[in-house]
Design a protein around this motif. Structure first.
Motif, short mmCIF file in Angstrom:
data_model
loop_
_atom_site.label_atom_id
_atom_site.label_comp_id
_atom_site.label_asym_id
_atom_site.label_seq_id
_atom_site.Cartn_x
_atom_site.Cartn_y
_atom_site.Cartn_z
N THR A 183 42.00 39.79 38.16
CA THR A 183 40.44 40.31 37.85
C THR A 183 39.59 39.84 38.85
OG1 THR A 183 40.22 38.07 36.79
CG2 THR A 183 41.38 40.20 35.44
N TYR B 217 39.05 39.94 41.88
CA TYR B 217 39.26 40.73 43.62
C TYR B 217 38.83 42.15 43.16
CZ TYR B 217 42.32 37.22 45.22
OH TYR B 217 42.58 35.80 45.98
N SER B 218 37.98 42.88 43.83
CA SER B 218 37.37 44.31 43.27
C SER B 218 38.28 45.05 44.40
CB SER B 218 36.33 44.35 43.07
OG SER B 218 34.98 44.18 44.12
N LYS C 134 38.44 49.61 45.19
CA LYS C 134 40.00 51.00 44.57
C LYS C 134 41.27 50.36 44.61
CE LYS C 134 38.60 55.44 46.72
NZ LYS C 134 37.92 56.41 46.89
N PRO D 9 43.67 45.20 39.70
CA PRO D 9 42.54 46.02 40.25
C PRO D 9 42.55 47.32 40.44
CG PRO D 9 42.23 44.60 41.89
CD PRO D 9 43.23 44.22 41.12
N GLY D 10 41.38 48.21 40.47
CA GLY D 10 41.22 49.31 41.63
C GLY D 10 43.08 50.32 40.73
N ARG E 299 46.47 54.87 38.53
CA ARG E 299 46.33 53.89 37.58
C ARG E 299 46.31 55.19 35.85
NH1 ARG E 299 45.70 49.16 36.03
NH2 ARG E 299 44.59 48.37 37.91
#
Length: 183
Positions: free
Chosen positions: A72, A74-75, A77, A99-100, A180
């Motif tokens: 969490t 990290y960010s 797409k 993430p992403g 996702r």
């Protein structure tokens, strides 16, 4: 210059082939300067992607089996996980914590004529899983990802013998692109 730019893969045809196939698969869907979070510490493949213009950051070597919640921090797409999930004891919790919205991942396929890989001196260089394609598909589905594209390829080696012969036509690597799921 990253610490992996000095790696010389010119004598390893199998690794060159794997990296080439991986980059080609990735480039069919995204282009530089796409921001990518690459699971695992900086490695020769992430260095290749940087040289091609992608904005690649790597995780710091955290034990994701013990602490998947660290993802969490990290960010991005797009997340890549090339030859990572086979090393994890519990890849499901990692998949759920990623993430992403887009994931590119590859794994070695289980070969009926070879045991799972184990480096006896480095516990980080061992495979807990070597998947069949359907197993990896199921894991991704349970982890909240829908596969949109997939490919497989062989890993020939320049040796003589029954196993090297089988490697000429038995798929060794499996790569997917997934998005996702809306939950």
């Amino acid at each position: 210059m990253s610490s992996t730019d000095h790696y010389d893969i010119s004598n390893n045809k199998s690794l060159q082939r794997r990296y080439q196939k991986t980059v080609e698969f990735l480039e069919e869907s995204i282009a530089p300067p796409e921001k990518i979070l690459d699971l695992g510490t900086t490695n020769p493949l992430s260095a290749i992607l940087r040289r091609k213009g992608f904005d690649v950051s790597n995780t710091k070597g955290e034990d994701l089996d013990e602490s998947p919640h660290l993802l969490t921090e990290y960010s991005a797409k797009t997340v890549t996980a090339f030859e990572i999930f086979e090393h994890l004891l519990n890849p499901l919790s990692v998949l759920r914590a990623l993430p992403g919205q887009r994931l590119f991942a590859s794994v070695p396929l289980s070969l009926w004529f070879a045991k799972a890989y184990q480096n006896k001196t480095d516990e980080w260089d061992r495979h807990f899983h070597e998947f069949e394609d359907w197993q990896f598909d199921w894991l991704l589905d349970k982890g909240g990802w829908q596969i949109t594209r997939r490919a497989k390829w062989t890993s020939p080696i320049n040796q003589i013998g029954i196993r090297p012969l089988l490697r000429l036509f038995t798929d060794r690597y499996y790569i997917i692109e997934a998005v996702r799921k809306n939950t």
